[in-house]
Motif scaffolding. Structure first.
Motif, PDB file in Angstrom:
ATOM      1  N   MET A 281      40.407 145.897  44.009  1.00  0.00           N
ATOM      2  CA  MET A 281      41.836 145.773  44.224  1.00  0.00           C
ATOM      3  C   MET A 281      42.106 144.934  45.462  1.00  0.00           C
ATOM      4  O   MET A 281      41.423 145.057  46.475  1.00  0.00           O
ATOM      5  CB  MET A 281      42.464 147.156  44.396  1.00  0.00           C
ATOM      6  CG  MET A 281      43.973 147.131  44.516  1.00  0.00           C
ATOM      7  SD  MET A 281      44.662 148.794  44.653  1.00  0.00           S
ATOM      8  CE  MET A 281      44.371 149.403  43.005  1.00  0.00           C
ATOM      9  N   GLY A 282      43.116 144.074  45.357  1.00  0.00           N
ATOM     10  CA  GLY A 282      43.580 143.302  46.502  1.00  0.00           C
ATOM     11  C   GLY A 282      45.068 143.520  46.679  1.00  0.00           C
ATOM     12  O   GLY A 282      45.795 143.761  45.707  1.00  0.00           O
ATOM     13  N   HIS A 283      45.508 143.475  47.928  1.00  0.00           N
ATOM     14  CA  HIS A 283      46.916 143.712  48.214  1.00  0.00           C
ATOM     15  C   HIS A 283      47.363 142.786  49.333  1.00  0.00           C
ATOM     16  O   HIS A 283      46.599 142.498  50.249  1.00  0.00           O
ATOM     17  CB  HIS A 283      47.139 145.171  48.626  1.00  0.00           C
ATOM     18  CG  HIS A 283      48.559 145.470  48.939  1.00  0.00           C
ATOM     19  ND1 HIS A 283      49.035 145.509  50.233  1.00  0.00           N
ATOM     20  CD2 HIS A 283      49.622 145.701  48.140  1.00  0.00           C
ATOM     21  CE1 HIS A 283      50.329 145.771  50.205  1.00  0.00           C
ATOM     22  NE2 HIS A 283      50.706 145.887  48.948  1.00  0.00           N
ATOM     23  N   GLY A 284      48.591 142.306  49.249  1.00  0.00           N
ATOM     24  CA  GLY A 284      49.145 141.472  50.305  1.00  0.00           C
ATOM     25  C   GLY A 284      50.636 141.262  50.092  1.00  0.00           C
ATOM     26  O   GLY A 284      51.182 141.582  49.042  1.00  0.00           O
ATOM     27  N   VAL A 285      51.270 140.725  51.121  1.00  0.00           N
ATOM     28  CA  VAL A 285      52.701 140.439  51.063  1.00  0.00           C
ATOM     29  C   VAL A 285      52.898 138.965  51.377  1.00  0.00           C
ATOM     30  O   VAL A 285      52.340 138.448  52.346  1.00  0.00           O
ATOM     31  CB  VAL A 285      53.485 141.311  52.069  1.00  0.00           C
ATOM     32  CG1 VAL A 285      54.961 140.943  52.054  1.00  0.00           C
ATOM     33  CG2 VAL A 285      53.296 142.787  51.753  1.00  0.00           C
ATOM     34  N   ASP A 286      53.665 138.288  50.531  1.00  0.00           N
ATOM     35  CA  ASP A 286      54.008 136.887  50.744  1.00  0.00           C
ATOM     36  C   ASP A 286      55.509 136.764  50.965  1.00  0.00           C
ATOM     37  O   ASP A 286      56.294 137.555  50.431  1.00  0.00           O
ATOM     38  CB  ASP A 286      53.601 136.033  49.544  1.00  0.00           C
ATOM     39  CG  ASP A 286      52.086 135.905  49.414  1.00  0.00           C
ATOM     40  OD1 ASP A 286      51.379 136.106  50.421  1.00  0.00           O
ATOM     41  OD2 ASP A 286      51.616 135.595  48.308  1.00  0.00           O
TER      42      ASP A 286
END
Length: 153
Positions: A141-146
Motif C-alpha cells: 500500500m502507498g499513500h500520499g496527498v497531492d
C-alpha cells in the motif's frame, strides 16, 4: 444538482510539485494535469502526466457515474478499468481497479476543494493485491496527498 450542492470540481487542474507527495516519491511523477468535467450524474476525468523520467506521458480518460455504481471500460493502455465515484459530504471519492503485470491494483482518491475553490487536494491510496498475508502486506500500500491549482474552467 450534485456539482452545485457539493462544489464544482470542473476545470483544468495543475499539480503543484512543491506541495505534492507524488512529485517526491521513489519514482516521482512529473508534471500532472487533470481536466475534470462534471454534470449532475457523471464525472469525466482526463489525467495526463509523466512518470519516472519517461518522455512519453501517461494519459487516461475515465467517465464515471456519481451514484457509486461501477463503470467498466478500456483505458488508453488497453487495460480494463473498473471505477466508481460518489460524494462523501463535500468530498468527491473516486475508486478504480485494474490489472497491472498480473496483479490487481486499486486506487482510492478523495478530492477536496479549498474554501475559495482555487485549490484541490487529493488524498491518494494505492493498493497492490498480491495475495500475501502478514508482515509483507504492509508493503502493498502507498499513500500520499497531492495539491492541484485551478486553471481554466
Amino acid at each position: 444538482v450534485a456539482g452545485q450542492s457539493h462544489g464544482d470540481f470542473s476545470g483544468t487542474w495543475m499539480m503543484d510539485p512543491a506541495r505534492s507527495e507524488s512529485a517526491h516519491q521513489d519514482v516521482p511523477i512529473g508534471p500532472s494535469t487533470l481536466l475534470i468535467h462534471m454534470t449532475a450524474t457523471e464525472l469525466t476525468m482526463e489525467t495526463t502526466r509523466s512518470e519516472g523520467g519517461k518522455p512519453a506521458a501517461f494519459h487516461e480518460t475515465l467517465t464515471l457515474r456519481l451514484d457509486g455504481s461501477d463503470t467498466t471500460h478500456a483505458s488508453d493502455t488497453d487495460a480494463t478499468v473498473t471505477g466508481k465515484a460518489h460524494w462523501d459530504g463535500a468530498k468527491l471519492v473516486v475508486e478504480t481497479s485494474r490489472e497491472i503485470n498480473g496483479a490487481t491494483v486499486t486506487t482510492l482518491y478523495v478530492h477536496k476543494l479549498s474554501a475559495n475553490g482555487l485549490e484541490m487536494t487529493i488524498d491518494k491510496t494505492l493498493t497492490v493485491q498480491h495475495g500475501y498475508q502478514g508482515l509483507l502486506s504492509a508493503r502493498n500500500m502507498g499513500h500520499g496527498v497531492d495539491v492541484f491549482v485551478r486553471g481554466a474552467r
